[in-house]
Each structure stands twice: as structure tokens, then as C-alpha cells.
Motif scaffolding. Structure first.
Motif, PDB file in Angstrom:
ATOM      1  N   TRP A  25       5.958  55.654  58.022  1.00  0.00           N
ATOM      2  CA  TRP A  25       5.714  54.703  56.929  1.00  0.00           C
ATOM      3  C   TRP A  25       4.293  54.809  56.382  1.00  0.00           C
ATOM      4  O   TRP A  25       4.058  54.568  55.200  1.00  0.00           O
ATOM      5  N   ALA A  52       9.361  53.096  50.766  1.00  0.00           N
ATOM      6  CA  ALA A  52      10.283  52.326  51.623  1.00  0.00           C
ATOM      7  C   ALA A  52       9.532  51.138  52.207  1.00  0.00           C
ATOM      8  O   ALA A  52       9.180  51.128  53.397  1.00  0.00           O
ATOM      9  N   LEU A  55      10.313  49.353  55.650  1.00  0.00           N
ATOM     10  CA  LEU A  55      10.267  50.103  56.904  1.00  0.00           C
ATOM     11  C   LEU A  55       9.328  49.482  57.925  1.00  0.00           C
ATOM     12  O   LEU A  55       9.605  49.493  59.125  1.00  0.00           O
ATOM     13  N   ALA A  94      16.860  53.041  54.290  1.00  0.00           N
ATOM     14  CA  ALA A  94      15.616  52.989  53.530  1.00  0.00           C
ATOM     15  C   ALA A  94      15.056  54.390  53.290  1.00  0.00           C
ATOM     16  O   ALA A  94      14.600  54.710  52.179  1.00  0.00           O
ATOM     17  N   ALA A  95      15.071  55.235  54.318  1.00  0.00           N
ATOM     18  CA  ALA A  95      14.551  56.595  54.175  1.00  0.00           C
ATOM     19  C   ALA A  95      15.479  57.457  53.318  1.00  0.00           C
ATOM     20  O   ALA A  95      15.018  58.268  52.499  1.00  0.00           O
ATOM     21  N   ALA A  98      15.028  56.970  49.581  1.00  0.00           N
ATOM     22  CA  ALA A  98      13.817  57.613  49.075  1.00  0.00           C
ATOM     23  C   ALA A  98      14.028  59.110  48.895  1.00  0.00           C
ATOM     24  O   ALA A  98      13.540  59.707  47.924  1.00  0.00           O
ATOM     25  N   ALA A 105      11.983  55.924  44.110  1.00  0.00           N
ATOM     26  CA  ALA A 105      11.094  55.544  45.208  1.00  0.00           C
ATOM     27  C   ALA A 105       9.643  55.472  44.748  1.00  0.00           C
ATOM     28  O   ALA A 105       8.834  54.760  45.342  1.00  0.00           O
TER      29      ALA A 105
END
Length: 215
Positions: A25, A52, A55, A94-95, A98, A105
Motif C-alpha cells: 500500500w 487502493a 487497503l 481492491a488490488a 487497480a 485507480a
């Protein structure tokens, strides 16, 4: 693997996966080349906090969950294992978003740099993007988190329970010479203190002002 070691390994794995997600992150996820009106182009470096933002909260929740696992009972361990699976899924989502749409993102950074807002407008203003390896590190951390949660659920029954500090003694009732009944311990009983083998017992001793190392 012995139950106590299994418990330690799984808790440390939860901590390691959460640390890996938190580390990812803090790093750069996307390099976005943005076309600026009357100003050519500009390259923006987008870190995980922008790409994100959820995160960090998810990773910190993993730390809290690991702490809860150290003292949880069998049923609560199953619940915490399910929560760890959910955390892993959330980190993965979340990842993945992106990686799937790096221009979206980068939206917050593009808006701050150019004043352009709106999904379609931002997508048109982003000329090109380069995704770094760090989102994939977050994806790996998410898989580890989910797998560890499943392992906690499947092995929770094997984990050692909380130790008791003193022996449980059942007293026997005998008749005394005056006719009254008296409760006495069984023959051969010698009161002994059973040392607690876990850190929870040590914390209890410290809270009472006792030295756990003197046991």
C-alpha cells in the motif's frame, strides 16, 4: 505439527500477510501519463494510498485479528478464520480493480493535478499507464490471507485451549465424630499449583502485581 506450533505458525502467517499488504500500500502502483490542456503531458506516480485507499484499513484489521486469535476460544476462532477469508477477498478485490483499470485507480491524482473530473473525462486525459509489481504483491498477500483463514477454520479444533492455573479438586463428604458432615479432599491429595503455559496467564499475574517468572 504440534497444536501449539500450528497455532503460532498460523498467527504469524496472518501478521506476515497483513504486513505485506500494508507494505504494498505504501509503494507506487501506477505511472500515469496525463495530457494537460495547453501544457503538454505530465507523468504522475500513483501509490497504493490513491489506487487502493481501503487497503490500509484492511491490513490493520488483519493485525487486530491476529491479536484476537491468540486468546480466542474454539468457536470464536472459526468466526475469526471466516473474517480473515473475507479480509483476503477484500484486499484481492481492491488490488484487482487497480490492475484492471489503472486509469480509474489514478482518478484522484489526475483530478488533483488537472482539475479534470468524471470517469470518461479522466479516461480520455490519461494517455498511457504502467502498472508496477506492487499491486501484484498485494494480490499475493490477499491469497495468503484467505488461505490462512481457511486453515484457521479447518484446524481450530486442534489448537490448545487456555490452561488452568490451579487443579480442580472434588471434595468428599465424611461423617465427623459429632455426627456432622465435613467436606475433605480425597486421600493422597497434595495441593499443587499448576503453572500456566501461555502468555495469557503471565499477563494475569502481572495485572495482579505478581512476578510470573517466580513460578
Amino acid at each position: 505439527m504440534p497444536p501449539r506450533r500450528l497455532k503460532l505458525v498460523l498467527i504469524l502467517t496472518v501478521l506476515a500477510a497483513s504486513s505485506l499488504a500494508l507494505l504494498a500500500w505504501t509503494q507506487m502502483w501506477v505511472q500515469a501519463e496525463v495530457g494537460l490542456p495547453d501544457a503538454g503531458t505530465q507523468v504522475l506516480e500513483i501509490d497504493g494510498a490513491v489506487a487502493a485507499p481501503a487497503l490500509t484499513a484492511l491490513a490493520l484489521s488483519g493485525f487486530a485479528l491476529a491479536g484476537a486469535l491468540t486468546i480466542a476460544g474454539r468457536f470464536i476462532r472459526v468466526v475469526l478464520g471466516a473474517l480473515e477469508v473475507l479480509l483476503g477477498f477484500s484486499v484481492f478485490l481492491a488490488a484487482y480493480l487497480a490492475v484492471e483499470d489503472p486509469s480509474q485507480a489514478s482518478a484522484a491524482a489526475v483530478t488533483a493535478a488537472t482539475g479534470i473530473a468524471g470517469h470518461e473525462s479522466i479516461k480520455l486525459s490519461v494517455i498511457g499507464t504502467v502498472v508496477t509489481p506492487w499491486p501484484f504483491v498485494a494480490l499475493a498477500a490477499a491469497v495468503i490471507m484467505a488461505a490462512t483463514g481457511v486453515a484457521v477454520i479447518l484446524t481450530s479444533a486442534r489448537w490448545p485451549g487456555q490452561t488452568r492455573k490451579y487443579q480442580a479438586v472434588r471434595f468428599e463428604t465424611v461423617a465427623s465424630p459429632d455426627g456432622s458432615d465435613t467436606a475433605v479432599p480425597p486421600v493422597g491429595y497434595e495441593p499443587t499449583e499448576v503453572a500456566a503455559n501461555d502468555s495469557v496467564g503471565d499477563w494475569d499475574d502481572l495485572s495482579r502485581g505478581e512476578d510470573p517468572t517466580a513460578r
